[in-house]
Design a protein around this motif. Structure first.
Motif, PDB file in Angstrom:
ATOM      1  N   VAL A  23       0.839  -1.200   0.000  1.00 30.50           N
ATOM      2  CA  VAL A  23       0.000   0.000   0.000  1.00 30.50           C
ATOM      3  C   VAL A  23       0.876   1.252   0.000  1.00 30.50           C
ATOM      4  O   VAL A  23       0.602   2.210  -0.721  1.00 30.50           O
ATOM      5  N   ALA A  24       1.938   1.265   0.782  1.00 32.75           N
ATOM      6  CA  ALA A  24       2.830   2.425   0.841  1.00 32.75           C
ATOM      7  C   ALA A  24       3.465   2.694  -0.523  1.00 32.75           C
ATOM      8  O   ALA A  24       3.503   3.844  -0.987  1.00 32.75           O
ATOM      9  N   PHE A  25       3.966   1.659  -1.201  1.00 34.01           N
ATOM     10  CA  PHE A  25       4.569   1.850  -2.518  1.00 34.01           C
ATOM     11  C   PHE A  25       3.529   2.282  -3.549  1.00 34.01           C
ATOM     12  O   PHE A  25       3.822   3.102  -4.418  1.00 34.01           O
ATOM     13  N   TYR A  26       2.325   1.774  -3.469  1.00 33.00           N
ATOM     14  CA  TYR A  26       1.255   2.177  -4.388  1.00 33.00           C
ATOM     15  C   TYR A  26       0.936   3.658  -4.207  1.00 33.00           C
ATOM     16  O   TYR A  26       0.795   4.388  -5.194  1.00 33.00           O
ATOM     17  N   GLN A  30       1.418   6.668  -7.023  1.00 32.58           N
ATOM     18  CA  GLN A  30       0.324   7.555  -7.421  1.00 32.58           C
ATOM     19  C   GLN A  30       0.717   9.019  -7.245  1.00 32.58           C
ATOM     20  O   GLN A  30       0.427   9.851  -8.099  1.00 32.58           O
ATOM     21  N   ASN A  31       1.360   9.361  -6.127  1.00 29.16           N
ATOM     22  CA  ASN A  31       1.787  10.739  -5.889  1.00 29.16           C
ATOM     23  C   ASN A  31       2.841  11.174  -6.904  1.00 29.16           C
ATOM     24  O   ASN A  31       2.821  12.320  -7.363  1.00 29.16           O
ATOM     25  N   ASN A  37       2.348  14.845 -13.763  1.00 26.36           N
ATOM     26  CA  ASN A  37       1.295  15.479 -14.566  1.00 26.36           C
ATOM     27  C   ASN A  37       1.207  16.966 -14.278  1.00 26.36           C
ATOM     28  O   ASN A  37       1.015  17.776 -15.189  1.00 26.36           O
ATOM     29  N   ARG A  38       1.338  17.372 -13.021  1.00 25.37           N
ATOM     30  CA  ARG A  38       1.281  18.794 -12.662  1.00 25.37           C
ATOM     31  C   ARG A  38       2.442  19.549 -13.275  1.00 25.37           C
ATOM     32  O   ARG A  38       2.277  20.654 -13.781  1.00 25.37           O
ATOM     33  N   ILE A  39       3.632  18.982 -13.242  1.00 25.67           N
ATOM     34  CA  ILE A  39       4.798  19.644 -13.819  1.00 25.67           C
ATOM     35  C   ILE A  39       4.626  19.790 -15.321  1.00 25.67           C
ATOM     36  O   ILE A  39       4.938  20.826 -15.901  1.00 25.67           O
TER      37      ILE A  39
END
Length: 154
Positions: A23-26, A30-31, A37-39
């Motif tokens: 879960v932590a790696f997922y 995602q982040n 995408n923002r950059i």
């Protein structure tokens, strides 16, 4: 009896640790994807598509890093012409350049009279033909202050 309970507890503990790490790696993945995408959105210079239509010029202005062209209402640049496919072409900003690619359109996509078979780099002054519709392309500098809008100039 207590040995088998201890073994089951160890297995459950190991499984919960692996689940936590997964879960932590997922979430990290995602982040990272969201930040990328923002950059990309921040760095895409405004792109304007001009269409000469009888007595007036229609211009479509975009600051998004991906623009779809076609007849489909879901497209960013909607061209109401029978020679234009529903999803005709895509303009994408990547590697600090605008690229055009054909989306398997029926009547083809042409950049400066050259058929678009593979993605091609687009610059200001290029002519993009989708079916029988010809669009002139203008790439602005990011500091021009153009907002993402669609204008209809009469």
């Amino acid at each position: 009896m207590s040995g088998s309970i201890l073994l089951i507890l160890r297995i459950l503990m190991a499984a919960s640790l692996y689940a936590f790490l997964g879960v932590a790696f997922y979430i990290l993945w995602q982040n990272l994807k969201l930040q990328s995408n923002r950059i990309t959105q921040l760095s895409a210079p405004p792109l304007t598509l001009y269409q000469q239509d009888d007595d007036h010029i229609i211009d479509y202005r975009y600051t998004r890093p991906e623009i779809t062209i076609g007849r489909d209402p879901a497209c960013d640049c909607i061209l109401n012409d029978g020679t234009v496919s529903a999803m005709h072409a895509r303009l994408t900003f990547r590697q600090s350049q605008w690229w055009v690619e054909d989306l398997r359109s029926t009547n083809g996509t042409f950049l400066n009279q050259e058929s678009v078979i593979a993605p091609l780099v687009v610059t200001s002054g290029d002519q993009l033909r989708c079916g029988q519709i010809v669009l002139s392309i203008s790439v602005s500098h990011a500091d021009d202050g153009n907002s993402s809008q669609i204008d209809d100039k009469a």
